[in-house]
Motif scaffolding. Structure first.
Motif, mmCIF file in Angstrom:
data_model
loop_
_atom_site.group_PDB
_atom_site.id
_atom_site.type_symbol
_atom_site.label_atom_id
_atom_site.label_comp_id
_atom_site.label_asym_id
_atom_site.label_seq_id
_atom_site.Cartn_x
_atom_site.Cartn_y
_atom_site.Cartn_z
ATOM 1 N N VAL A 293 -9.402 0.470 -16.631
ATOM 2 C CA VAL A 293 -8.870 0.287 -17.113
ATOM 3 C C VAL A 293 -8.095 -0.440 -16.457
ATOM 4 C CG1 VAL A 293 -7.071 0.486 -18.496
ATOM 5 C CG2 VAL A 293 -9.355 1.294 -19.429
ATOM 6 N N VAL A 294 -7.730 0.320 -15.395
ATOM 7 C CA VAL A 294 -6.509 -0.041 -14.239
ATOM 8 C C VAL A 294 -7.453 -1.297 -13.155
ATOM 9 C CG1 VAL A 294 -5.635 0.317 -11.624
ATOM 10 C CG2 VAL A 294 -5.750 1.918 -14.048
ATOM 11 N N LYS A 295 -8.146 -0.421 -12.315
ATOM 12 C CA LYS A 295 -9.023 -2.476 -12.216
ATOM 13 C C LYS A 295 -8.965 -3.192 -12.700
ATOM 14 C CE LYS A 295 -10.852 -2.683 -7.965
ATOM 15 N NZ LYS A 295 -10.390 -2.740 -6.333
ATOM 16 N N PHE A 296 -9.318 -2.999 -13.711
ATOM 17 C CA PHE A 296 -9.506 -4.417 -14.816
ATOM 18 C C PHE A 296 -8.246 -5.207 -14.630
ATOM 19 C CE2 PHE A 296 -10.202 -7.090 -18.846
ATOM 20 C CZ PHE A 296 -11.137 -7.124 -19.033
ATOM 21 N N ALA A 297 -7.090 -4.462 -15.119
ATOM 22 C CA ALA A 297 -6.121 -4.901 -15.066
ATOM 23 C C ALA A 297 -5.165 -5.762 -13.991
ATOM 24 C CB ALA A 297 -4.531 -4.155 -16.063
ATOM 25 N N MET A 298 -5.653 -4.479 -12.392
ATOM 26 C CA MET A 298 -5.222 -4.967 -11.320
ATOM 27 C C MET A 298 -5.790 -6.617 -10.560
ATOM 28 S SD MET A 298 -4.222 -1.559 -9.339
ATOM 29 C CE MET A 298 -3.634 -2.150 -7.952
ATOM 30 N N THR A 299 -6.986 -6.972 -10.938
ATOM 31 C CA THR A 299 -7.719 -7.363 -10.781
ATOM 32 C C THR A 299 -7.267 -9.311 -11.447
ATOM 33 O OG1 THR A 299 -9.755 -6.490 -10.412
ATOM 34 C CG2 THR A 299 -9.835 -8.897 -10.346
ATOM 35 N N ALA A 300 -6.324 -9.096 -12.695
ATOM 36 C CA ALA A 300 -6.010 -9.895 -13.635
ATOM 37 C C ALA A 300 -4.812 -10.104 -12.952
ATOM 38 C CB ALA A 300 -6.128 -9.380 -15.088
ATOM 39 N N ILE A 301 -4.367 -9.588 -12.663
ATOM 40 C CA ILE A 301 -2.706 -10.129 -11.952
ATOM 41 C C ILE A 301 -2.735 -10.526 -10.373
ATOM 42 C CG2 ILE A 301 -0.761 -8.756 -11.228
ATOM 43 C CD1 ILE A 301 -1.209 -5.940 -13.815
ATOM 44 N N ALA A 302 -3.766 -10.101 -9.979
ATOM 45 C CA ALA A 302 -4.270 -10.228 -8.496
ATOM 46 C C ALA A 302 -4.116 -12.015 -8.652
ATOM 47 C CB ALA A 302 -4.358 -9.495 -7.399
ATOM 48 N N ALA A 303 -5.528 -12.152 -9.456
ATOM 49 C CA ALA A 303 -6.283 -12.981 -9.264
ATOM 50 C C ALA A 303 -5.739 -14.412 -9.490
ATOM 51 C CB ALA A 303 -8.054 -13.388 -9.846
ATOM 52 N N GLY A 304 -4.799 -14.089 -10.661
ATOM 53 C CA GLY A 304 -3.661 -14.969 -11.716
ATOM 54 C C GLY A 304 -2.550 -15.490 -10.919
ATOM 55 N N SER A 305 -2.438 -14.412 -9.780
ATOM 56 C CA SER A 305 -1.574 -15.505 -8.963
ATOM 57 C C SER A 305 -1.405 -16.305 -7.693
ATOM 58 C CB SER A 305 -0.515 -13.578 -8.569
ATOM 59 O OG SER A 305 -1.817 -13.748 -6.899
ATOM 60 N N GLY A 306 -3.054 -16.593 -7.851
ATOM 61 C CA GLY A 306 -3.808 -17.299 -7.609
ATOM 62 C C GLY A 306 -2.878 -17.016 -5.489
ATOM 63 N N ALA A 307 -3.560 -15.135 -5.338
ATOM 64 C CA ALA A 307 -3.748 -14.390 -3.966
ATOM 65 C C ALA A 307 -5.349 -15.262 -3.523
ATOM 66 C CB ALA A 307 -3.472 -13.469 -4.625
ATOM 67 N N SER A 308 -4.774 -15.484 -2.157
ATOM 68 C CA SER A 308 -6.273 -15.067 -1.106
ATOM 69 C C SER A 308 -7.014 -13.421 -1.480
ATOM 70 C CB SER A 308 -5.633 -15.488 0.067
ATOM 71 O OG SER A 308 -7.421 -16.005 0.862
ATOM 72 N N GLY A 309 -8.049 -13.713 -1.928
ATOM 73 C CA GLY A 309 -8.824 -12.573 -1.977
ATOM 74 C C GLY A 309 -10.628 -13.156 -3.232
ATOM 75 N N GLY A 310 -11.282 -12.260 -3.192
ATOM 76 C CA GLY A 310 -12.183 -13.018 -3.756
ATOM 77 C C GLY A 310 -12.608 -11.713 -5.224
ATOM 78 N N LEU A 311 -13.213 -12.664 -5.912
ATOM 79 C CA LEU A 311 -13.595 -11.487 -7.313
ATOM 80 C C LEU A 311 -14.955 -10.669 -7.258
ATOM 81 C CD1 LEU A 311 -13.122 -14.063 -9.742
ATOM 82 C CD2 LEU A 311 -11.725 -11.803 -9.016
ATOM 83 N N PHE A 312 -16.212 -10.476 -5.995
ATOM 84 C CA PHE A 312 -17.361 -9.903 -5.513
ATOM 85 C C PHE A 312 -17.142 -8.287 -5.754
ATOM 86 C CE2 PHE A 312 -19.463 -13.487 -3.439
ATOM 87 C CZ PHE A 312 -19.535 -14.133 -4.429
ATOM 88 N N SER A 313 -15.978 -7.468 -4.755
ATOM 89 C CA SER A 313 -15.791 -6.622 -4.824
ATOM 90 C C SER A 313 -15.396 -5.924 -5.603
ATOM 91 C CB SER A 313 -14.496 -6.255 -3.655
ATOM 92 O OG SER A 313 -14.633 -5.078 -3.486
ATOM 93 N N PRO A 314 -13.937 -6.816 -6.665
ATOM 94 C CA PRO A 314 -13.514 -5.699 -8.218
ATOM 95 C C PRO A 314 -14.765 -6.164 -9.177
ATOM 96 C CG PRO A 314 -11.888 -7.576 -7.391
ATOM 97 C CD PRO A 314 -12.820 -7.354 -6.304
ATOM 98 N N ALA A 315 -15.675 -6.854 -9.423
ATOM 99 C CA ALA A 315 -17.054 -6.471 -10.036
ATOM 100 C C ALA A 315 -17.671 -5.923 -9.571
ATOM 101 C CB ALA A 315 -17.243 -8.744 -10.387
ATOM 102 N N LEU A 316 -18.073 -5.799 -8.543
ATOM 103 C CA LEU A 316 -18.810 -4.529 -7.869
ATOM 104 C C LEU A 316 -18.034 -2.861 -8.823
ATOM 105 C CD1 LEU A 316 -20.110 -5.675 -4.956
ATOM 106 C CD2 LEU A 316 -21.334 -5.693 -7.043
ATOM 107 N N THR A 317 -16.406 -2.668 -8.667
ATOM 108 C CA THR A 317 -16.794 -2.337 -8.974
ATOM 109 C C THR A 317 -16.474 -1.383 -10.194
ATOM 110 O OG1 THR A 317 -14.919 -2.194 -6.970
ATOM 111 C CG2 THR A 317 -14.135 -0.184 -8.283
ATOM 112 N N LEU A 318 -15.719 -2.465 -10.834
ATOM 113 C CA LEU A 318 -15.880 -2.745 -12.454
ATOM 114 C C LEU A 318 -16.808 -2.235 -13.256
ATOM 115 C CD1 LEU A 318 -13.776 -5.519 -13.272
ATOM 116 C CD2 LEU A 318 -13.022 -3.278 -14.345
#
Length: 882
Positions: A326-351
């Motif tokens: 739940v936390v990783k799901f929410a935090m990834t949405a918050i970070a990616a939605g802000s336009g921050a420079s970072g990838g989604l590979f690692s969050p997807a693997l963790t989820l």
């Protein structure tokens, strides 16, 4: 010996002349890209590790409720400021931009910028973002940095355009391979997601770059090289037939939840877009929220890599697994939605690991079946494959991360099922949705039509070639040029191509005596093309060497010549469009002609319209010609009805001769060599095209009236037809209402144009317009120039300093003050028209929209709305089409 070998190697890199040479250069570049991508991945990993370590150490010295939100907000905010000021394209994961860049016209889009500055900013910003605790990964940016560095390298050492996409894709593969230590996954990612191509060059460059990138990453990262020890170590993975139903369930859950994850990212982006905050502000808030969430969680949550390892060991309880998901799901949405420079590979693997471990723990607790570690690893691949729609790559990544053959079957079950379910719920990957959100939707292309890669030079070339012998003298060559319409000739000896000579080689060379051998002035070993090479390679060579024609050879034997016009004709046929204009079927009839000495570096054609607007057009053309050292050709076409043959038409020759002589007198007053001709024809357009071809025109000046245009027309029926059929520079002039009224009152009035508004937005057409400005401002008595640029309201960095610096450089070149005005608005057209009206500018100088192929021209991708909405004079410049 060593020096000469190095020189030959450098020439191969900087000037590949054959397809085989370009292929070798592409492979050399792939090797270099592998090294650079490996170094970039190592730097990114070390930087994130160092900053993350500092963050974790600080949490032991200061209260975590204060330290973690503070570090998150400051780190993300500074990264956002860097991105906004230096490289706005460095926000997000970067993969959507890579996908666009790999389309045939991708790098020409204004939103796609792949240069060294963007790569460095992406690297630094990702270190700051991920190291500050935002729930994003480093692998996506590593792919982007690898592709960007590859794009930079292809500009430093150009290859055939047919190979450039493969080289950039190889950079992306190297980035993925170095980021995950997974070379096989890097190759598969290029094939499955980026290029959808399995040609030999694609495989060769991707394999080479991925292998070298992974090797460099392993060497610098200190990973073990003893694969035998890794493979022979006891496996924590178990799999039996009774696990299959539970793995199918995991696959279904993963497919469904991955769709929710994709929607959450897009929803977060849309929410942030509605906020009245700039990029640094949004990223700072996301960083602060992420830190605040982390400070109330167990310490194991503070490090993303450590959290994923915990999830895959099978030691975490159900509460920790559910909380992590739940936390990783929410935090990834918050970070990616802000336009921050970072990838989604690692969050997807963790989820995926958290979801798999949950299912595995539940199956063990309720049915005594399964292994949480197996399910966690299978869930990693399933979630990532469903999010990115790359099932084969997902299997390869997880397998290469574990090197456990026992995992292959459960991994394949979960990945395939999750992919099928996700496709049924929502087709297309997360990156496709991000492309649509950014307005960069990639349409499926037909490479054979867009690149002309299927057409060979031998099929299009002109077989009748006028040549010179190497035994001729300069005096003989001068006579040939004097009676010929050509401006350059191949030089042959025994039928073999030995050189090229252009008229410019002789102009101004008064010291050359007539008995000088031609071999002393010709260009030896000229650039040529083989009959078996494609038009894509021909076009690349024409642009790279900035020439208008290429000799076609078989071996060394000259067999033809090919020009830009020949390529345009071929593209017409490829587009399956009727060629509506053929001036040879309806030739015009020449009734009057004057010839001036051929002394210019080029030739301009001004097509005279009816008075009183034609003579100001001649003054404008002459001012440009004088500044560029061009000759001027004045063409006056007298049209007659279709039932009357042009050669038999009766006209008032004295009136038309007086008209053309007035134009000649105006042009010669500027000191410009001026040719003129009067032709009788049924249609003006074929006559203009006939003159462009036979008089070797480099630039065309046309008047343009916006009145009474049909909705399907851009510039009017005649002008649209001309633009579709010419490939030289074109300057379109729409006279302002005030000037037209003055000319009606006094046809001899001069077009005094003093106040100039020049919108700038980059591109070759805008650059050409600024080059012509030094000649155009002589049309005024007290010229004043103002540059302006319209910025999107969401773009934080208005780059005012850059615009003002550009104005200072232009001021030094023009020797007069140049002002600079930044504008903010969503509509470039509305803001430009409003500024022109508010300050009552005499003229607006515009560069046409970038055109990368004839098909785009036909689609009308030109900013004519500004001219239609302005009362001022508007000059629209379109550079020669490649």
């Amino acid at each position: 010996m060593i020096y000469s070998s190095f020189v030959r190697f450098w020439q191969l890199l900087t000037n590949p002349t054959t397809e085989a040479a370009s292929r070798r250069v592409a492979l050399i570049e792939a090797s270099s890209i592998g090294v650079v991508s490996g170094l970039a991945a190592f730097a990114l990993k070390q930087g994130i590790g160092w900053l993350g370590g500092m963050r974790m150490q600080g949490a032991t010295l200061l209260p975590s409720w204060l330290w973690l939100p503070l570090v998150g907000a400051i780190g993300a905010g500074l990264a956002g400021l860097l991105i906004a000021r230096m490289a706005p394209q460095a926000s997000g994961s970067g993969l959507p931009y890579v996908k666009v860049a790999l389309t045939p016209r991708g790098l020409t889009q204004s939103k796609v910028v792949m240069n060294l500055q963007t790569a460095v900013v992406k690297l630094v910003a990702t270190i700051a973002v991920v190291g500050s605790g935002l729930a994003l990964g480093r692998q996506g940016p590593t792919v982007y940095v690898g592709a960007t560095l590859a794009a930079v390298m292809t500009r430093w050492f150009p290859t055939s355009p047919s190979f450039r996409r493969q080289t950039i894709a190889a950079g992306a593969a190297a980035g993925l391979a170095a980021g995950f230590n997974a070379p096989l996954a890097g190759v598969l990612f290029v094939i499955e997601e980026l290029l959808h191509d399995m040609s030999s060059l694609t495989l060769e460059t991707a394999i080479l770059a991925s292998f070298i990138g992974a090797v460099v990453s392993r060497i610098l990262g200190g990973s073990t090289w003893n694969l035998e020890a890794v493979v022979s170590s006891p496996s924590a993975v178990t799999f039996t037939a009774i696990d299959i139903p539970f793995l199918l369930l995991l696959g279904i859950l993963t497919g469904i939840i991955s769709g929710w994850f994709n929607r959450s990212i897009i929803a977060s982006l849309e929410f942030n877009r509605r906020l009245k905050l700039n990029l640094p502000g949004r990223m700072a808030i996301a960083g602060g929220l992420s830190g605040a969430i982390l400070c109330v969680l167990p310490v194991s949550f503070h490090d993303s890599t450590g959290l994923r390892e915990l999830l895959t060991t099978g030691e975490a309880g159900v509460e920790i697994l559910l909380l992590a998901f739940v936390v990783k799901f929410a935090m990834t949405a918050i970070a990616a939605g802000s336009g921050a420079s970072g990838g989604l590979f690692s969050p997807a693997l963790t989820l995926g690991a958290a979801l798999g471990a949950l299912v595995g723990t539940w199956s063990v607790a309720w049915f005594g079946v399964g292994n949480p570690t197996t399910y966690a690893l299978a869930g990693m691949g399933g979630f990532f494959g469903a999010v990115a729609k790359v099932p084969i790559t997902a299997i390869a990544i997880v397998f290469e991360m574990t090197m456990d053959f026992n995992l292959v079957l459960p991994l394949m079950i979960v990945v395939v099922v999750s992919y099928v379910v996700a496709e049924q719920i929502s087709s297309g990957s997360l990156y496709d949705r991000l492309l649509e959100f950014s307005g960069l939707k990639v349409e499926l292309e037909q490479p054979e039509r867009e690149h002309l890669g299927e057409i060979l030079a031998g099929e299009v070339m002109q077989k009748q070639v006028d040549t010179l012998s190497q035994d001729q003298t300069v005096g003989e060559v001068r006579k040939v040029f004097a009676r010929s319409k050509h401006r350059g000739f191949p030089v042959v000896s025994g039928g073999k191509l030995v050189g090229m000579v252009a008229q410019s080689d002789l102009v101004g060379q008064v010291h050359l005596k007539n008995n000088t051998p031609l071999t002393q002035v010709m260009t030896h070993n000229p650039v040529s093309v083989q009959t078996s090479e494609s038009l894509a390679d021909v076009l690349y060579r024409l642009n790279h060497h900035k020439i208008g024609r290429l000799p076609v050879v078989e071996g060394r034997r000259l067999v033809g010549i090919i020009t830009r016009s020949d390529i345009i004709q071929a593209e017409f046929r490829q587009l399956d469009l009727p060629q509506e204009i053929d001036d040879r079927m309806n030739p015009s009839y020449l009734i009057y002609r004057t010839q001036a000495p051929s002394q210019g570096q080029g030739r301009m054609l001004v097509a005279l319209s009816q008075p009183p607007l034609s003579m100001p057009l001649v003054r404008l053309a002459a001012s440009i010609a004088r500044d560029c050292n061009y000759e001027l050709e004045c063409l006056h076409v007298v049209t007659v009805p279709q039932h009357t043959a042009p050669s038999e038409a009766k006209i008032d020759l004295e009136y038309h001769r007086h008209y053309i002589q007035t134009a000649i007198a105006i042009a010669e007053a500027y000191g410009v060599p001026t040719h003129a001709q009067i032709r009788i024809a049924h249609d003006i357009v074929p006559t203009i095209l006939e003159t462009l071809r036979y008089r070797n025109i480099d630039r065309l000046i046309l008047g343009w009236n916006t009145d009474d245009l049909l909705p399907s027309q851009l510039f009017g029926a005649r002008t649209d037809r001309i633009l579709r059929n010419v490939d030289c520079d074109v300057v379109l002039v729409k006279w302002g209402q005030r000037l037209q009224q003055a000319l009606k009152a006094d046809p001899e009035a001069k077009p005094w144009l003093n106040r100039w508004l020049v919108p700038v937005s980059g591109g070759q057409n805008a650059k050409l317009g600024l080059e012509l400005l030094s000649g155009l401002i002589t049309l005024g008595t007290e010229p004043a120039v103002r540059l302006c640029r319209v910025f999107d309201p969401e773009c934080v960095d208005l780059r005012v300093s850059e615009l003002k610096e550009f104005a200072r450089d232009l001021s030094d070149r023009l020797h007069l003050p140049v002002a600079a005005t930044p504008l903010v608005g969503r509509s470039v057209v509305d803001r430009t028209i409003a500024l022109a009206h508010r300050h009552d500018y005499d003229v607006v100088l515009l560069g046409a929209s970038e055109q990368t192929s004839l098909q785009q021209v036909l689609r009308g991708n030109i900013p004519y709305e500004i001219a239609r909405g302005c009362n001022s004079t508007v000059i629209l410049v379109r550079g020669a089409k490649s």
